[in-house]
Design an enzyme around this catalytic site. Structure first.
Site, short mmCIF file in Angstrom:
data_model
loop_
_atom_site.label_atom_id
_atom_site.label_comp_id
_atom_site.label_asym_id
_atom_site.label_seq_id
_atom_site.Cartn_x
_atom_site.Cartn_y
_atom_site.Cartn_z
N GLU A 168 10.23 7.25 -15.99
CA GLU A 168 11.54 6.95 -15.40
C GLU A 168 11.46 6.81 -13.89
O GLU A 168 12.08 5.93 -13.30
CB GLU A 168 12.52 8.07 -15.73
N ASP A 223 0.84 -1.19 0.00
CA ASP A 223 0.00 0.00 0.00
C ASP A 223 0.89 1.25 0.00
O ASP A 223 1.89 1.32 0.71
CB ASP A 223 -0.86 -0.04 1.28
C1 NOJ Z 1 -4.46 2.87 -0.94
C2 NOJ Z 1 -5.59 1.93 -0.70
O1 NOJ Z 1 -5.85 1.22 -1.89
C3 NOJ Z 1 -6.75 2.76 -0.24
O2 NOJ Z 1 -7.95 2.03 -0.20
C4 NOJ Z 1 -6.39 3.35 1.10
O3 NOJ Z 1 -7.43 4.22 1.51
C5 NOJ Z 1 -5.09 4.14 1.04
N1 NOJ Z 1 -4.07 3.46 0.31
C6 NOJ Z 1 -4.56 4.42 2.42
O4 NOJ Z 1 -4.08 3.25 3.02
#
Ligand code: NOJ
Length: 509
Positions: free
Chosen positions: A260, A193
């Site tokens: 890049e 994430d």
């Molecule tokens: C990306 C995740 O896919 C999303 O659902 C989330 O709210 C944010 N990161 C924060 O963790």
């Protein structure tokens, strides 16, 4: 071929209206029949659910709503027995405010070691009542929240998601422990994430608003919150752990659009894959889609990584809806699926896309995404693309759950959308995906990592893979002649030697 399971919405075995690990186990046959290779399961760790699991209170446990550790092990064993790999979400950038570290930080004085794992700072202004810098939160409002003793802490997302400081050795060590914990249990990899977060610039300087709009850049060099050079050292640490095990991988959620800079995450000692979001953000026109493909291929060209194609996920409107909704959106989504699946590399399918699920217009009172409140109820957030998957039957919850009252309501009229209704219909979206994935898996025409663009009528995309696959997508607004070759699959019937509007065709040319 990866399949994203948004755990709350995939399958509910416990009957509480929220999807769970045991539910995933019951639906493994669907995934095998579909023809995928691996799952990505979104966070199922203990969490107060301020951001539906992306606020992790304990990265090495299981939220009771979703099951328990033995239940996870059982799912893993079943999936492996069925020939499916399993990847899980890793959420390093922030913890939940309910994490024991954050509780300790709040209970400790300003300047104390317990606060050093996060970004606690004094405020600006005479009495420190202004945030330490001008960074906005991705979810709206400032990226800082003040605590009772007057200090502020940084949260790029919701206040319940305080950012961790990876300059602190304990924070890095804990991430490594989490990786080992799941790798030892046998997971095949991670989706990371906010993989372009985690490193913050020294001194946390203000961002400079754009001169013309007065707005902050939310991508690129002006956005000091993300894609800082220091993040790469951390990816090397993660990779070093993965390399201690056989055949494990990591894919990064990297919202970086400079080819890049995105490629830098795919150096041999960093991530194995990075989502390329250009397809997901492209409009339904030939120029945008071609540019998305070209940039995605150019990004990976100097790296050991294959391209990684995404059409939808739990953060953006589903592509049926993005492409116009209704019959038009569905028709285009069928063509888009054939485009995505004809391209060389790795593809991700978001649960329900194989059924052609659209977004749902939800009433205000059921909205749960923190974006809704934090934007002052001006942005509805991501709930519309997170409605549970309909499996069978004619009424909510369509066999998603024994409860009809699901965590987000499922609309009436979804009987024809269910997997059961589509399974026996050769013209359904599900049948299209099954056939396309079977061909992609077994046919030699998909060989080769290159894409050779072919001359095509105005408003069309046509390319050839070195194995011989030709893919043509007609976005021209009028039927175009069918190229020569044996038709392997088409998103709409091709008759009289013509490819209809908003259709795609695979040929062996
Ligand atoms: C990306 C995740 O896919 C999303 O659902 C989330 O709210 C944010 N990161 C924060 O963790």
């Amino acid at each position: 071929m990866f399949y994203q399971v948004y755990i709350r919405s995939f399958a509910d075995a416990s009957g509480d209206g929220v999807g769970d690990l045991a539910g995933i186990r019951t639906r493994l046959p669907h995934l095998v029949d579909l023809g995928i290779d691996a799952l990505w399961i979104t966070p199922f760790y203990p969490s107060p659910m301020a951001d539906h699991g992306y606020d992790v209170a304990d990265p090495r446990g299981v939220e009771p709503t979703f099951g328990d550790l033995p239940g996870f092990d059982a799912l893993l064993a079943d999936a492996h027995a069925a020939g499916l790999k399993v990847t899980v979400d890793l959420v390093p950038n922030h913890s939940s405010s309910a994490h024991v570290w954050f509780a300790e930080a709040l209970a400790s004085a300003p300047g104390s070691p317990a606060r050093a794992r996060y970004f606690f700072r004094d405020g600006r202004g005479v009495d420190g009542s202004e945030p330490p810098n001008n960074w906005p939160s991705v979810f709206g409002g400032p990226a800082w929240t003040r605590v009772p003793d007057g200090q502020w802490y940084l949260h790029l997302f919701a206040p319940e998601q305080p950012d961790l400081d990876f300059g602190h050795p304990e924070v890095v060590a804990d991430l490594e422990e989490t990786l080992h914990f799941w790798l030892r249990r046998g997971v095949d990899g991670f989706r990371i994430d906010v993989a372009h977060g985690m490193a913050k610039p020294d001194g946390l300087p203000d961002m400079v608003p754009a001169e013309d709009t007065g707005l902050f850049a939310d991508d690129g060099p002006g956005d000091l919150r993300f894609d800082q050079d220091g993040v790469h050292a951390l990816h090397r640490r993660v990779r070093a752990v993965l390399d201690q095990y056989d055949d494990r991988m990591a894919v990064g959620e990297v919202w970086v659009f400079d080819d890049e800079r995105l490629a830098a995450y795919l150096r041999p000692d960093e991530l194995h894959l990075a989502f390329n979001f250009r397809l997901l953000t492209a409009d339904w026109d030939a120029a945008s889609l071609r540019s998305a493909v070209e940039h995605s291929l150019a990004t990976v060209e100097p790296t050991p990584a294959p391209a990684c194609w995404v059409l939808s996920n739990h953060d953006r409107p589903r592509h049926v809806t993005r492409y116009g909704g209704g019959e038009l959106g569905t028709r285009r989504a069928r063509a888009a699926a054939l485009l995505q699946l004809a391209l060389p590399g790795v593809a991700y399918v978001y649960n329900g896309d194989e059924l052609g699920m659209p977004d749902v217009d939800l009433p205000d009172e059921v909205l749960q995404d923190p974006i809704w409140e934090r934007s002052g109820r001006t942005e509805r957030g991501r709930d519309g693309c997170r409605v549970p998957v309909p499996w069978a039957g004619d009424a909510p919850a369509y066999d998603f759950s024994a409860a009809s009252d699901t965590w987000l309501p499922m609309p009436a009229g979804w009987g024809p959308l269910t997997a059961q209704a589509q399974a026996g219909d050769p013209a359904s979206m599900l049948s299209l995906y099954r056939t396309a994935l079977a061909l992609r898996r077994t046919s030699p025409v998909f060989a080769g990592a290159d894409v050779q663009w072919l001359p095509a009528p105005e408003g069309c995309l046509a390319f050839r893979r070195s194995g011989g696959l030709v893919c043509l997508v007609n976005l021209s607004g009028a039927p175009v002649p069918l190229p020569e070759g044996e038709v392997l699959l088409s998103s709409e019937p091709v008759t009289d030697g013509a490819v209809p509007v908003d259709a795609a065709v695979w040929l062996h040319g």
